[in-house]
Write an enzyme that holds these catalytic residues in place. Structure first.
Site, short mmCIF file in Angstrom:
data_model
loop_
_atom_site.label_atom_id
_atom_site.label_comp_id
_atom_site.label_asym_id
_atom_site.label_seq_id
_atom_site.Cartn_x
_atom_site.Cartn_y
_atom_site.Cartn_z
N HIS A 151 0.92 -1.26 -0.02
CA HIS A 151 0.12 0.05 0.16
C HIS A 151 0.80 1.13 -0.13
O HIS A 151 0.40 2.30 -0.27
CB HIS A 151 -1.15 -0.18 1.16
CG HIS A 151 -2.25 -0.96 0.66
ND1 HIS A 151 -2.40 -2.31 1.21
CD2 HIS A 151 -3.22 -0.64 0.20
CE1 HIS A 151 -3.24 -2.87 0.63
NE2 HIS A 151 -3.93 -1.94 -0.01
N GLU A 182 -13.44 -11.51 -1.37
CA GLU A 182 -11.84 -11.38 -1.16
C GLU A 182 -11.23 -12.63 -0.65
O GLU A 182 -10.33 -12.79 -0.24
CB GLU A 182 -11.30 -10.17 -0.40
CG GLU A 182 -11.91 -8.91 -0.99
CD GLU A 182 -11.42 -7.76 -0.33
OE1 GLU A 182 -10.53 -7.14 -1.11
OE2 GLU A 182 -11.75 -7.11 0.46
N ASP A 190 -6.55 -9.63 -2.73
CA ASP A 190 -6.73 -10.28 -1.83
C ASP A 190 -7.23 -11.84 -2.07
O ASP A 190 -6.68 -12.53 -1.29
CB ASP A 190 -7.58 -9.59 -0.74
CG ASP A 190 -6.89 -8.52 -0.02
OD1 ASP A 190 -5.75 -8.69 0.40
OD2 ASP A 190 -7.44 -7.28 0.19
N CYS A 226 -12.18 -5.44 -9.02
CA CYS A 226 -11.27 -4.27 -8.84
C CYS A 226 -9.74 -4.62 -8.18
O CYS A 226 -9.34 -3.74 -7.62
CB CYS A 226 -11.94 -3.39 -8.13
SG CYS A 226 -12.23 -3.91 -6.35
C1 PEP Z 1 -8.24 -6.27 -3.73
O1 PEP Z 1 -8.02 -7.01 -2.76
O2 PEP Z 1 -8.16 -6.58 -4.96
C2 PEP Z 1 -8.56 -4.80 -3.83
C3 PEP Z 1 -9.12 -4.21 -4.68
O3 PEP Z 1 -8.62 -4.20 -2.35
P1 PEP Z 1 -7.00 -3.67 -1.89
O4 PEP Z 1 -5.85 -3.61 -2.97
O5 PEP Z 1 -7.15 -2.47 -1.47
O6 PEP Z 1 -6.71 -4.80 -0.93
MG MG Z 2 -8.36 -6.06 -0.84
#
Ligand code: PEP
Ligand code: MG
Length: 761
Positions: free
Chosen positions: A381, A622, A646, A693
């Site tokens: 992140h 997820e 995830d 996503c």
């Molecule tokens: C994911 O887990 O694919 C997601 C879109 O959320 P993040 O990357 O913020 O965990």
């Molecule tokens: Mg995620």
């Protein structure tokens, strides 16, 4: 066998990515020639690279010719058909090569039997990089389509091959250096020989060149260094510098708040507090009164504070080490009558082993050029944040980088993951060129459409992921059809304290207003895992990714959750409000969260505050557990959204932030693909919209599969939109569905990989 050009071009886009994974240059170029030869069904594929110094083309990789000739066959510009293609900057196609008067027979490379010939120049702008050549025994084997396909491939690969060329030059220099050292130790070393290359992981695109500034928790990284021969400043000078520093930081805070309203609130407040702290500036003053030279007094107190904060058990205090150093630098610079530009990080590349999201924001506000993060404190992140701020960043494993001398010139290419210490003038020129070419490419990429359809007319919605409000203009420019994922935790992560309901309301409202009438899907707080709040530590978790993360955190800390939901409901008044919950593991997770939304609506009603009365509530898929109960979740939720990042991590039990096992993080694992299919099926059966996503939504290999299983909403980083649109447009949804069906029968990663590459299935 049919030649499959369109598919090839898609794969080649991916192939450039292989460079990052390949073990070396020859390995990479060899993969290129064998993949191109395979797809074009040609017996021979070779790459000749142009050596600018000798003005010769050198055979650098080949599939089909004698491998021993690699590095030995050299052609002058204009020599043979290959040399001619580069000289005249045009493709050359011959049904029977030997008939062309320019044909040059080269003994020993076993090309006698190959008559059909096709060469296209590899160019960056008008710069000659090399030539890509195909040969085959069947006369007239190549046609006009093949020429076009090979040109497209050469264009796609030009940037990566040029980088490879750069590295080859570097290796040659290193070899020359070694040879030179062996020959005579007396010869002065040319300045270029101090250059070192480190291959890293690309984390955030962009090019940065600047003087190194290593920062770390270790105390030997003192940024404050009074230099010998500094003038003897007076107490008055010190006070003036102090006032100026205060003023600068206040200005900085104002300007950053203006630009980054959502995340930057009070980000420099600790700076100001420390500056005003009597024990800090007061201690400096009393040292000066005792006769200690001003610069020494500043350095001594700063170092004391660094020591104090650095050794604290409290993570919030440890975080302040960098703030203290910042202040020390500014004070010294301002004593030197310093101009504004000296006080910030313009012209600097930061080298660090650990960076907090707030550090990244502060460095960005102070105009840092780029970041080199030495693996250790790596969290994905942090990379996501650097990308949002368009701050070039490379992650390297080589810890020796942490000991680089301050002010050593460093150049990083965040797109390829390359880092040069002491780059030569050649490398620097090349970086300049790269920067220019990428700017041109970016402008080309702005050709985006309002709507995207597959070849057979299926609409695919391409939305974007947003972490900070500052990304909205780019999203609009690149025609995002909406926000498929707003990561609401970013304003929480980089701040010093929880944002109030009111502050959150303003951020959400701005996002909704900024996106006009386009839909926005808000994800509630996803804290935990690699996203910790320094001001609200979740202690004693040995497995934070399996700990109090995301919706679990929100359900456990209901007051924080309620504030966020109230802010969302208020901001969504008279709009189509979408709220989704991350990391849902059970139907109860979802229904409990929904009950809290309803309770918030009720209390808003009682308080007479306007709010959205019919928010759509979604569950993020997820976790493997969510996949198993997806039918029930689809029945309860208004919509589903697959968080692929995830989902892969948890299905395969592979930590998404652990570089050392990134080869095991296989998004196309059959288990993952079957899970995705199940989710899409359940959503369709229940008539629920489903979007995707994760990073996979921008992966050219995966998009056909996602479309093939019926996913029609993809949410990606804004800068990926043009590429995703382009891939969707080249697809036939019916064919993609057929291919997805075949892939879903496969049980081995290898078979799936081949099928996704277009070689099977
Ligand atoms: C994911 O887990 O694919 C997601 C879109 O959320 P993040 O990357 O913020 O965990
Ligand atoms: Mg995620």
């Amino acid at each position: 066998m049919r030649k499959d050009n369109v598919e090839l071009i898609c794969n080649i886009a991916e192939l450039a990515g292989l460079f990052q994974k390949s073990s070396g240059l020859s390995d990479f170029l060899q993969t290129v020639v064998s993949v191109v030869a395979y797809h074009m069904r040609a017996a021979v594929c070779s790459i000749y690279l142009y050596d600018d110094q000798s003005r010769e083309l050198v055979l650098t990789a080949t599939q089909g010719l004698n491998p021993e000739s690699i590095g030995k066959v050299r052609l002058k510009l204009g020599e043979g058909l290959t040399g001619l293609a580069l000289k005249e900057l045009r493709p050359i196609r011959e049904g029977r090569g030997s008939r062309n008067p320019n044909f040059k027979f080269i003994p020993g490379i076993r090309e006698e039997q190959y008559q059909a010939f096709l060469a296209v120049p590899i160019l960056r702008g008008l710069e000659r990089v090399g030539v890509l050549v195909l040969q085959d025994p069947v006369e007239n084997y190549f046609d006009e389509n093949d020429t076009k396909a090979l040109q497209a491939i050469a264009a796609q690969l030009a940037a990566t091959i040029e980088n490879a060329k750069l590295l080859i030059t570097l290796h040659q220099m290193q070899e020359r250096q070694a040879a030179g050292q062996a020959e005579t130790r007396q010869t002065a070393l040319p300045s270029e020989l101090g250059m070192k290359f480190i291959r890293g992981v690309p984390a955030s695109a962009g090019i940065a060149v600047g003087r190194a500034l290593p920062i770390g928790m270790s105390e030997d990284h003192f940024v404050v260094k009074p230099e010998a021969g500094m003038p003897s400043w007076t107490l008055d000078d010190f006070r003036r510098a102090l006032a100026k520093t205060e003023d600068q930081i206040e200005q900085l805070q104002l300007s950053v708040e203006e630009k980054l309203t959502d995340v930057a609130s009070m980000i420099f407040s600790a700076h100001l507090l420390i500056l005003k702290d009597d024990k800090f500036s007061g201690a400096m003053e009393s040292l000066i009164r005792q006769g200690v030279p001003v610069a020494d007094a500043v350095a001594r107190v700063v170092q004391e504070y660094v020591h104090l904060f650095g050794n604290s058990n409290n993570p919030r205090l440890r975080e302040k080490v960098q703030d203290v150093r910042d202040i020390g630098r500014r004070l010294l610079n301002n004593l030197r009558s310093g101009e504004e530009s000296q006080s910030d990080y313009a012209g600097r590349v930061i080298v660090a082993s650990e960076l907090m999201p707030s550090d990244i924001l502060k460095l960005s506000a102070q105009r840092v050029e780029g970041l080199a993060l030495v693996a250790g404190g790596l969290t994905s992140h942090v990379a996501i944040l650097a990308r949002s701020l368009q701050l070039p960043m490379v992650i390297v494993e080589d810890r020796s980088l942490l000991h680089v001398d301050e002010d050593t010139v460093i150049a990083i290419d965040g797109e390829q993951g390359n880092l040069y210490i002491n780059p030569t003038p050649d490398v620097l020129r090349n970086f300049e060129e790269l920067r220019r070419t990428r700017q041109v490419m970016e402008t080309h990429l702005q050709n985006v459409a309002d709507e995207t359809y597959t070849r057979d007319g299926q609409r695919v919605h391409v939305l974007c992921n947003i972490n900070m409000l500052s990304e909205v203009p780019a999203a609009l420019r690149l025609k995002a059809e909406g926000v498929g994922l707003y990561r609401s935790e970013f304003p929480f992560i980089v701040r010093n304290d929880f944002p109030s309901e009111e502050e959150q309301y303003r951020v959400y409202r701005k996002l909704i207003d900024g996106m006009g009438d386009r839909p926005v899907i808000f994800r509630t707080l996803d804290i935990g895992g690699d996203k910790m709040l320094s001001y609200f530590p979740i202690v004693n978790e040995s497995n934070p990714f399996l700990g109090l993360r995301a919706i679990r955190f929100s359900l456990r800390h209901r007051h924080i959750f309620e504030q966020q939901l109230r802010a969302l409901l208020r901001a969504g008044h008279q709009t189509k409000l979408h709220i989704m919950f991350p990391l849902v593991a059970s139907v109860e997770d979802f229904t409990e969260a929904r009950d809290i939304v309803h309770a918030c609506m009720q209390s808003l009603e009682q308080e007479g505050i306007p709010y959205n009365r019919a928010p759509k509530l979604g569950a993020m898929i997820e976790l493997p557990s969510a996949v198993e109960i997806v039918e029930e979740l689809a029945a309860e939720a208004d919509f589903l959204s697959i968080g692929g990042n995830d989902l892969v991590q948890y299905m395969l039990a592979v930590d998404r932030t652990n570089e050392a096992i990134s080869d095991l993080y296989v998004a196309h694992h059959p288990a993952v693909l079957r899970a995705l299919h199940r989710v899409a099926q359940a959503a369709h059966r229940h008539g629920r919209p489903v979007s995707f996503c994760g990073e996979m939504a921008a992966d050219p290999k995966m998009i056909p599969f996602l479309v093939g299983i019926g996913i029609r909403v993809l949410s990606v980083e804004a800068r990926q939109i043009p590429r995703v649109q382009q891939i969707v447009r080249s697809l036939d949804a019916a064919q993609a569905a057929e291919k997805a069906r075949r892939i879903l029968q496969m049980g081995r990663i290898r078979d799936v990989a081949r099928a996704l590459e277009g070689n099977g299935g």
